[in-house]
Design a protein around this motif. Structure first.
Motif, PDB file in Angstrom:
ATOM      1  N   GLU A 185       0.808  -1.226   0.000  1.00 51.15           N
ATOM      2  CA  GLU A 185       0.000   0.000   0.000  1.00 51.15           C
ATOM      3  C   GLU A 185       0.843   1.278   0.000  1.00 51.15           C
ATOM      4  OE1 GLU A 185      -3.382  -0.129  -0.187  1.00 51.15           O
ATOM      5  OE2 GLU A 185      -3.195  -2.318  -0.246  1.00 51.15           O
ATOM      6  N   GLN A 186       2.089   1.140   0.408  1.00 55.11           N
ATOM      7  CA  GLN A 186       3.016   2.272   0.517  1.00 55.11           C
ATOM      8  C   GLN A 186       2.477   3.378   1.423  1.00 55.11           C
ATOM      9  OE1 GLN A 186       4.460   3.423  -3.347  1.00 55.11           O
ATOM     10  NE2 GLN A 186       5.023   1.353  -3.865  1.00 55.11           N
ATOM     11  N   ILE A 187       1.848   2.949   2.523  1.00 54.65           N
ATOM     12  CA  ILE A 187       1.379   3.907   3.526  1.00 54.65           C
ATOM     13  C   ILE A 187       2.270   3.795   4.754  1.00 54.65           C
ATOM     14  CG2 ILE A 187      -1.038   3.909   2.766  1.00 54.65           C
ATOM     15  CD1 ILE A 187      -1.620   2.016   5.142  1.00 54.65           C
ATOM     16  N   THR A 188       2.334   4.861   5.507  1.00 50.01           N
ATOM     17  CA  THR A 188       3.116   4.868   6.736  1.00 50.01           C
ATOM     18  C   THR A 188       2.258   4.350   7.882  1.00 50.01           C
ATOM     19  OG1 THR A 188       4.450   6.728   5.969  1.00 50.01           O
ATOM     20  CG2 THR A 188       4.385   6.333   8.347  1.00 50.01           C
ATOM     21  N   TYR A 189       2.701   3.252   8.483  1.00 46.08           N
ATOM     22  CA  TYR A 189       2.011   2.717   9.658  1.00 46.08           C
ATOM     23  C   TYR A 189       2.380   3.504  10.904  1.00 46.08           C
ATOM     24  CZ  TYR A 189       0.720  -1.645   7.250  1.00 46.08           C
ATOM     25  OH  TYR A 189       0.192  -2.575   6.405  1.00 46.08           O
ATOM     26  N   TRP A 190       3.685   3.866  10.977  1.00 45.24           N
ATOM     27  CA  TRP A 190       4.194   4.471  12.198  1.00 45.24           C
ATOM     28  C   TRP A 190       5.435   5.290  11.851  1.00 45.24           C
ATOM     29  CZ3 TRP A 190       8.862   4.085  14.760  1.00 45.24           C
ATOM     30  CH2 TRP A 190       8.874   4.471  16.095  1.00 45.24           C
ATOM     31  N   SER A 191       5.585   6.448  12.495  1.00 45.86           N
ATOM     32  CA  SER A 191       6.807   7.239  12.326  1.00 45.86           C
ATOM     33  C   SER A 191       7.088   8.015  13.603  1.00 45.86           C
ATOM     34  CB  SER A 191       6.689   8.193  11.126  1.00 45.86           C
ATOM     35  OG  SER A 191       5.695   9.159  11.371  1.00 45.86           O
ATOM     36  N   ALA A 192       8.356   8.348  13.789  1.00 43.56           N
ATOM     37  CA  ALA A 192       8.773   9.122  14.960  1.00 43.56           C
ATOM     38  C   ALA A 192       9.997   9.937  14.588  1.00 43.56           C
ATOM     39  CB  ALA A 192       9.089   8.204  16.129  1.00 43.56           C
ATOM     40  N   ASP A 193      10.104  11.108  15.197  1.00 47.53           N
ATOM     41  CA  ASP A 193      11.269  11.966  15.022  1.00 47.53           C
ATOM     42  C   ASP A 193      11.530  12.600  16.381  1.00 47.53           C
ATOM     43  OD1 ASP A 193      13.295  13.633  14.193  1.00 47.53           O
ATOM     44  OD2 ASP A 193      12.144  14.581  12.580  1.00 47.53           O
ATOM     45  N   GLU A 194      12.449  12.024  17.135  1.00 47.43           N
ATOM     46  CA  GLU A 194      12.695  12.435  18.517  1.00 47.43           C
ATOM     47  C   GLU A 194      14.184  12.539  18.799  1.00 47.43           C
ATOM     48  OE1 GLU A 194      10.661  13.124  21.253  1.00 47.43           O
ATOM     49  OE2 GLU A 194       8.911  13.034  19.954  1.00 47.43           O
ATOM     50  N   VAL A 195      14.527  13.454  19.709  1.00 44.95           N
ATOM     51  CA  VAL A 195      15.892  13.573  20.214  1.00 44.95           C
ATOM     52  C   VAL A 195      15.845  13.279  21.708  1.00 44.95           C
ATOM     53  CG1 VAL A 195      17.848  15.117  20.614  1.00 44.95           C
ATOM     54  CG2 VAL A 195      16.544  15.276  18.481  1.00 44.95           C
ATOM     55  N   PHE A 196      16.673  12.342  22.132  1.00 42.25           N
ATOM     56  CA  PHE A 196      16.779  11.971  23.538  1.00 42.25           C
ATOM     57  C   PHE A 196      18.072  12.581  24.073  1.00 42.25           C
ATOM     58  CE2 PHE A 196      14.394   8.830  21.229  1.00 42.25           C
ATOM     59  CZ  PHE A 196      13.249   8.701  21.996  1.00 42.25           C
ATOM     60  N   ASP A 197      17.929  13.616  24.880  1.00 41.84           N
ATOM     61  CA  ASP A 197      19.058  14.390  25.389  1.00 41.84           C
ATOM     62  C   ASP A 197      19.236  14.098  26.870  1.00 41.84           C
ATOM     63  OD1 ASP A 197      20.863  16.323  26.256  1.00 41.84           O
ATOM     64  OD2 ASP A 197      20.007  17.893  24.997  1.00 41.84           O
ATOM     65  N   ALA A 198      20.371  13.507  27.231  1.00 46.82           N
ATOM     66  CA  ALA A 198      20.635  13.136  28.623  1.00 46.82           C
ATOM     67  C   ALA A 198      20.801  14.349  29.526  1.00 46.82           C
ATOM     68  CB  ALA A 198      21.867  12.239  28.704  1.00 46.82           C
ATOM     69  N   GLY A 199      20.824  15.549  28.969  1.00 46.62           N
ATOM     70  CA  GLY A 199      20.854  16.755  29.781  1.00 46.62           C
ATOM     71  C   GLY A 199      19.475  17.123  30.304  1.00 46.62           C
ATOM     72  N   SER A 200      18.446  16.442  29.837  1.00 48.70           N
ATOM     73  CA  SER A 200      17.071  16.711  30.239  1.00 48.70           C
ATOM     74  C   SER A 200      16.697  15.823  31.431  1.00 48.70           C
ATOM     75  CB  SER A 200      16.135  16.420  29.062  1.00 48.70           C
ATOM     76  OG  SER A 200      14.829  16.192  29.505  1.00 48.70           O
TER      77      SER A 200
END
Length: 183
Positions: free
Chosen positions: A152-167
């Motif tokens: 189907e060429q559809i997106t089931y799931w996506s993420a764009d995250e930054v994990f910063d250990a200073g947080s």
């Protein structure tokens, strides 16, 4: 002189205690830049081909660190046991498409997803990109991930995250994660 040393140690100990208190009061980090097509992946998605991990440029992440991050990603995907995970090597991808890696935002060859499906038996393709990589304190890792249906060429799931250990929130989430892994 001894009095000032005592005051300094007391203040230093107090600062450490305050940092511990701030961490314990912090909310645990929850990713927010995540898209899901539905609450659950379709039952037809039994096998996923994971393409080679990409990075910003060759200087942004050393090759050995890229291989380590890719290994961590594959391990975590397999731990979830949502579906079978098949790793696609750069050589395999090059033989199927003429290119060793592809990013999710690239214009893909028209038949690439079909070729991947044909050669791996997968119903989905997982793209992974290391968008931020800071291996020195405070550590930071950014992931841009996307799971696409081959037919189907559809997106089931996506993420764009930054994990910063200073947080503080990321520190708390890491402590919770590792606490669960140790039990």
């Amino acid at each position: 002189m001894t009095g000032w040393l005592g005051v300094g140690l007391l203040l230093w100990g107090g600062c450490a205690e305050q940092a511990h208190l701030r961490r314990s009061l912090a909310q645990s980090y929850q990713p927010t830049n995540v898209h899901q097509q539905a609450k659950r992946l379709p039952s037809s998605l039994r096998r996923v081909a994971v393409l080679p991990l990409t990075r910003g440029d060759k200087d942004s992440v050393p090759e050995t660190d890229l291989a380590t991050q890719e290994s961590i990603l594959l391990t975590e995907l397999r731990k979830r046991a949502v579906c079978e995970v098949v790793s696609v090597s750069p050589d395999q991808l090059r033989s199927w498409s003429g290119q060793a890696n592809w990013r999710q935002e690239d214009s893909l060859p028209a038949n690439l997803l079909a070729k991947i499906q044909e050669n791996t038996g997968s119903e989905g393709v997982f793209f992974a990109h290391l968008s931020v990589y800071r291996p020195y304190p405070p550590l930071a890792v950014g992931w841009r991930l996307r799971l696409i249906d081959c037919k189907e060429q559809i997106t089931y799931w996506s993420a764009d995250e930054v994990f910063d250990a200073g947080s503080l929130e990321v520190i708390k989430a890491a402590q919770i994660y590792f606490g669960k892994q140790m039990n």
